[in-house]
Design a protein around this motif. Sequence first.
Motif, PDB file in Angstrom:
ATOM      1  N   MET A   1       0.840  -1.198   0.000  1.00  0.00           N
ATOM      2  CA  MET A   1       0.000   0.000   0.000  1.00  0.00           C
ATOM      3  C   MET A   1       0.878   1.253   0.000  1.00  0.00           C
ATOM      4  SD  MET A   1      -3.292  -0.405   2.487  1.00  0.00           S
ATOM      5  CE  MET A   1      -2.969  -2.027   3.196  1.00  0.00           C
ATOM      6  N   ASP A   3       1.555   4.902   1.174  1.00  0.00           N
ATOM      7  CA  ASP A   3       1.117   5.798   2.234  1.00  0.00           C
ATOM      8  C   ASP A   3       0.898   7.177   1.607  1.00  0.00           C
ATOM      9  OD1 ASP A   3       0.739   7.478   4.322  1.00  0.00           O
ATOM     10  OD2 ASP A   3       2.402   6.710   5.522  1.00  0.00           O
ATOM     11  N   THR A   6       2.094  10.366   3.372  1.00  0.00           N
ATOM     12  CA  THR A   6       3.537  10.631   3.290  1.00  0.00           C
ATOM     13  C   THR A   6       3.903  11.223   1.932  1.00  0.00           C
ATOM     14  OG1 THR A   6       4.035   8.843   4.826  1.00  0.00           O
ATOM     15  CG2 THR A   6       5.817   9.553   3.382  1.00  0.00           C
ATOM     16  N   PHE A 161      19.451   2.018 -11.369  1.00  0.00           N
ATOM     17  CA  PHE A 161      20.184   0.812 -10.985  1.00  0.00           C
ATOM     18  C   PHE A 161      21.678   1.067 -10.934  1.00  0.00           C
ATOM     19  CE2 PHE A 161      16.057  -0.644 -11.666  1.00  0.00           C
ATOM     20  CZ  PHE A 161      15.921  -1.757 -10.870  1.00  0.00           C
ATOM     21  N   MET A 171      29.010   0.259  -0.145  1.00  0.00           N
ATOM     22  CA  MET A 171      28.677  -0.515   1.061  1.00  0.00           C
ATOM     23  C   MET A 171      29.636  -1.688   1.238  1.00  0.00           C
ATOM     24  SD  MET A 171      24.518  -0.781   0.918  1.00  0.00           S
ATOM     25  CE  MET A 171      23.491   0.667   1.251  1.00  0.00           C
ATOM     26  N   TRP A 175      32.015  -2.264   4.397  1.00  0.00           N
ATOM     27  CA  TRP A 175      31.878  -3.514   5.155  1.00  0.00           C
ATOM     28  C   TRP A 175      33.210  -4.271   5.218  1.00  0.00           C
ATOM     29  CZ3 TRP A 175      28.289  -5.118   8.362  1.00  0.00           C
ATOM     30  CH2 TRP A 175      28.278  -6.459   8.763  1.00  0.00           C
ATOM     31  N   TRP A 205      24.161   5.157   7.653  1.00  0.00           N
ATOM     32  CA  TRP A 205      24.335   3.756   7.252  1.00  0.00           C
ATOM     33  C   TRP A 205      25.689   3.225   7.723  1.00  0.00           C
ATOM     34  CZ3 TRP A 205      27.540   0.430   4.738  1.00  0.00           C
ATOM     35  CH2 TRP A 205      27.022  -0.838   4.436  1.00  0.00           C
ATOM     36  N   ALA A 209      26.353   0.087  10.144  1.00  0.00           N
ATOM     37  CA  ALA A 209      27.127  -1.071   9.669  1.00  0.00           C
ATOM     38  C   ALA A 209      28.275  -1.358  10.638  1.00  0.00           C
ATOM     39  CB  ALA A 209      27.653  -0.821   8.257  1.00  0.00           C
ATOM     40  N   GLU A 212      27.129  -3.151  13.749  1.00  0.00           N
ATOM     41  CA  GLU A 212      26.970  -4.598  13.546  1.00  0.00           C
ATOM     42  C   GLU A 212      28.315  -5.295  13.353  1.00  0.00           C
ATOM     43  OE1 GLU A 212      23.716  -6.112  11.033  1.00  0.00           O
ATOM     44  OE2 GLU A 212      25.128  -7.569  10.211  1.00  0.00           O
TER      45      GLU A 212
ATOM     46  N   MET B   1       6.468   8.527   8.046  1.00  0.00           N
ATOM     47  CA  MET B   1       5.258   7.959   8.652  1.00  0.00           C
ATOM     48  C   MET B   1       5.187   6.466   8.395  1.00  0.00           C
ATOM     49  SD  MET B   1       1.941  10.397   8.187  1.00  0.00           S
ATOM     50  CE  MET B   1       2.651  11.686   7.158  1.00  0.00           C
ATOM     51  N   ILE B   2       4.799   5.717   9.385  1.00  0.00           N
ATOM     52  CA  ILE B   2       4.598   4.280   9.214  1.00  0.00           C
ATOM     53  C   ILE B   2       3.194   4.061   8.665  1.00  0.00           C
ATOM     54  CG2 ILE B   2       4.407   2.072  10.439  1.00  0.00           C
ATOM     55  CD1 ILE B   2       6.843   2.661  11.663  1.00  0.00           C
ATOM     56  N   ASP B   3       3.091   3.243   7.640  1.00  0.00           N
ATOM     57  CA  ASP B   3       1.766   2.907   7.129  1.00  0.00           C
ATOM     58  C   ASP B   3       1.222   1.766   7.984  1.00  0.00           C
ATOM     59  OD1 ASP B   3      -0.455   2.045   5.872  1.00  0.00           O
ATOM     60  OD2 ASP B   3       0.414   2.012   3.861  1.00  0.00           O
ATOM     61  N   ALA B   5      -1.680   0.445   8.372  1.00  0.00           N
ATOM     62  CA  ALA B   5      -2.526  -0.557   7.718  1.00  0.00           C
ATOM     63  C   ALA B   5      -1.669  -1.640   7.063  1.00  0.00           C
ATOM     64  CB  ALA B   5      -3.432   0.111   6.684  1.00  0.00           C
ATOM     65  N   THR B   6      -0.582  -1.236   6.400  1.00  0.00           N
ATOM     66  CA  THR B   6       0.288  -2.217   5.753  1.00  0.00           C
ATOM     67  C   THR B   6       0.923  -3.149   6.782  1.00  0.00           C
ATOM     68  OG1 THR B   6       0.753  -0.723   3.930  1.00  0.00           O
ATOM     69  CG2 THR B   6       2.344  -2.481   4.298  1.00  0.00           C
ATOM     70  N   TYR B   9      -1.706  -5.492   8.095  1.00  0.00           N
ATOM     71  CA  TYR B   9      -2.030  -6.482   7.070  1.00  0.00           C
ATOM     72  C   TYR B   9      -0.928  -7.543   7.000  1.00  0.00           C
ATOM     73  CZ  TYR B   9      -3.007  -8.537   2.523  1.00  0.00           C
ATOM     74  OH  TYR B   9      -3.267  -9.416   1.507  1.00  0.00           O
ATOM     75  N   GLY B 159      23.253 -11.259   9.916  1.00  0.00           N
ATOM     76  CA  GLY B 159      22.884  -9.942  10.448  1.00  0.00           C
ATOM     77  C   GLY B 159      22.292  -9.062   9.346  1.00  0.00           C
ATOM     78  N   ARG B 160      21.654  -7.987   9.784  1.00  0.00           N
ATOM     79  CA  ARG B 160      20.950  -7.124   8.848  1.00  0.00           C
ATOM     80  C   ARG B 160      21.891  -6.465   7.838  1.00  0.00           C
ATOM     81  NH1 ARG B 160      16.539  -2.702  10.941  1.00  0.00           N
ATOM     82  NH2 ARG B 160      15.917  -1.952   8.892  1.00  0.00           N
ATOM     83  N   PHE B 161      23.007  -5.962   8.327  1.00  0.00           N
ATOM     84  CA  PHE B 161      23.948  -5.279   7.433  1.00  0.00           C
ATOM     85  C   PHE B 161      24.788  -6.275   6.655  1.00  0.00           C
ATOM     86  CE2 PHE B 161      22.296  -1.971   9.897  1.00  0.00           C
ATOM     87  CZ  PHE B 161      22.393  -0.839   9.117  1.00  0.00           C
ATOM     88  N   GLN B 164      22.697  -7.023   3.857  1.00  0.00           N
ATOM     89  CA  GLN B 164      22.667  -5.943   2.870  1.00  0.00           C
ATOM     90  C   GLN B 164      23.938  -5.959   2.033  1.00  0.00           C
ATOM     91  OE1 GLN B 164      21.908  -1.997   4.342  1.00  0.00           O
ATOM     92  NE2 GLN B 164      21.116  -1.330   2.377  1.00  0.00           N
ATOM     93  N   TRP B 205      14.711  -7.900  -9.610  1.00  0.00           N
ATOM     94  CA  TRP B 205      15.784  -6.900  -9.575  1.00  0.00           C
ATOM     95  C   TRP B 205      16.741  -7.097 -10.756  1.00  0.00           C
ATOM     96  CZ3 TRP B 205      21.007  -6.252  -9.663  1.00  0.00           C
ATOM     97  CH2 TRP B 205      21.487  -4.978  -9.322  1.00  0.00           C
TER      98      TRP B 205
END
Lengths: 430, 430
Positions: A1, A3, A6, A161, A171, A175, A205, A209, A212, B1-3, B5-6, B9, B159-161, B164, B205
């Motif tokens: 969805m 927003d 926003t 891209f 990144m 890293w 960022w 990084a 972590e 802003m956080i949506d 509703a999303t 859902y 981990g998250r990074f 990434q 992608w």
Amino acid sequence: MIDIATRVYNHTWKIDPIVRSLIDTDFYKLLMCQSVFRNKPDTQVTFQLINRSHNVRLAELIDEGELREQLDHVRSLSLTRGESTWMRGNTFYGKRQMFSPEFMEWFENLRLPPYHLERQDGQFVLTFEGAWPEVMLWEIPALAVIMELRSRAVLKDMGRFELQVLYARAMTRVWEKGERLKRIPGLRLADFGTRRRHGYLWQDWCVQAMIEALGDKFVGTSNCLIAKKRDLEAIGTNAHELPMVYAALADSDEELARAPYKVLEEWQEEHDGNLLVILPDTYGTKAFLDRAPDWLAEWTGIRIDSGDPVENTEAAIRWWTAHGQDPREKLIVFSDGLDVAEIESLHARFAGRVKATYGWGTLLTNDFAGLVDGDALAPFSLVCKAVEADGRPTVKLSDNPEKAMGPKDQVERYKRVFGVGEQARRAVRV
Amino acid sequence: MIDIATRVYNHTWKIDPIVRSLIDTDFYKLLMCQSVFRNKPDTQVTFQLINRSHNVRLAELIDEGELREQLDHVRSLSLTRGESTWMRGNTFYGKRQMFSPEFMEWFENLRLPPYHLERQDGQFVLTFEGAWPEVMLWEIPALAVIMELRSRAVLKDMGRFELQVLYARAMTRVWEKGERLKRIPGLRLADFGTRRRHGYLWQDWCVQAMIEALGDKFVGTSNCLIAKKRDLEAIGTNAHELPMVYAALADSDEELARAPYKVLEEWQEEHDGNLLVILPDTYGTKAFLDRAPDWLAEWTGIRIDSGDPVENTEAAIRWWTAHGQDPREKLIVFSDGLDVAEIESLHARFAGRVKATYGWGTLLTNDFAGLVDGDALAPFSLVCKAVEADGRPTVKLSDNPEKAMGPKDQVERYKRVFGVGEQARRAVRV
């Protein structure tokens, strides 16, 4: 969805602001500002942008109108309640109420003073004039604005891209630096990269990084807004600006010779512990230490910001030892153009001999060298310095003549007064 | 802003579905399905997952419960109105109404039939039984589900990074491939990477990156959902499945020998132009061409999917020439485990001699080799094939014995019937 709210809210922005908070600045700026607010509130100063990399022709790259919009936006900022609460309620270096109620009240009502902008020979002449505690707060946002406008100018014609892959490469580079650094036992490293960052989001960022990648080895950031947002220690103490202005205000050679120590005397009245870090290179580290009063040897540490870091650290160790201090209990803060290889070699040499910590700046938050055509995002050396105080020019000698500034006759006078002889030139990359 | 509703859902999902659409499949599956729906709607087939890379122990890596949830989710899917509209209203290969109203009505009411899942010796035994037009549609979603569950299993503790940066590295690799490919003059290349993709979002992608990097040189994707979403040509014609099932159904050696040509005879009744592409390797390219009827030489092209692509293309060129055709007007579709270096060398050899196009698969959409510890995301070779038709086993010989399948005695019979002698073994990477 989507927003919708926003999206519609975002439509109302005329610009995408680079600096969105008065505390998107280095912590030491706020500490120094409080000190200046208390000790020299009425001193009139001029700060000026200085691009040491003449080949980067900023005024040809950056649109003057966009620059004015960004600077005007900075002038519209004032401290928010949450930011004020963070400054008033936080513990900095283990100390509560680091910022006095008087200072906070003044800061809460502050808007940054006007700027003066011209173009000259492909460069911007950007100056700020007025009361020292106000003008000094322009340094970091002015640099951050110029740095990010330069990034935006270089990137503006790239595909979606292509851009994503540019950041993917950057990144990966950051890293991989983290992966090397985490192998250094006992490392203590902080982000000092606000002023020359590629952009705010990129700095944020990089900091995340490093949290972590390095865990406890990453001890904080100099950026107050990011420290607040990421629940990190805000790191920093003081800078060349204090001795430079104090020196300019001196009425005689004798007073000039005492100025750097007077700064630290006043600093000591306000602070203790990890905030007692000497920055000795403004008028030459060697002469500074030779002539330093005994009480300075009891301070917690020394920051090495120019010259040969190995030589200067060895000199500091000798100085502490000569004054009956145990260097192993002393802090050395390396902060001059660091990158991983130098951190590794400094740590290999000094770990165990001193408590070494590293303020990693431009090459953490803005290492895009080689990533775009023509190397148009290569790091360069931009500063924003006090050039005048109460009508008198300021001077900096540093341990590297490439970083020296001030009128030629005054530079000669300062060299004589501070007993600075030949200095080795070191290329300034950042 | 956080949506909000999303977010709320998203809470309601019990799983994160891998396949979310019945047209998240290869275009040729739909073309073949229509052909089978018309010509062999009642043939009972068994499709089976076959992991040619025995060292990748899928049942130890992937949770059986998660696999069942994903497969059950696929069974819950039916064609949406927009998907139906896209299939009915679109122009494929320049032709309107590629899919007949009868087929569309059937497809709109289709749900995929049950699956049968067991574990055996560290592998999943996953089979699908029933009417050919229904069962055949399991192939691509079954492969995509297993491939993505394997990716998720390998990545789940990162981990998250770290994650990434993993994707940053993978993006950089794909982009650099695109940068090399765009230097090939006259290149025509399509994404054929659905079945072995790292994940749906990753395939999407990669396709978008190739649109930007290659421009007109990127001619489309075999994935119907991505073709619809990104406004691309859906690419594909037919596959081994057709001759394999037709051959299994043959009642005599004579009928068996004719089966591969019968498939194409029926195909020709339905299609023309770029859809008339021969896939000659099911029972050996050489024998296929030697015994082919003259009318086949008028077809638009040949797809090279096993064996030595240079030898097979030279054989095709000789065959066309011998039949009075101009090879320069003919299409060669290379589709066997391609990556950039091979595309470059094939193009250098054949550009101008034939119209070469490239169906780039696993090494576009799943090249994570070397990017995680233990190379746990290295490409591997997973297929889902018809193994039985009306109770009789199917056989594939291919131009590479490593890709052959079927019971030993039947393989020998097929080799005799199709006159296939010694074949060179080629390692199957993907």
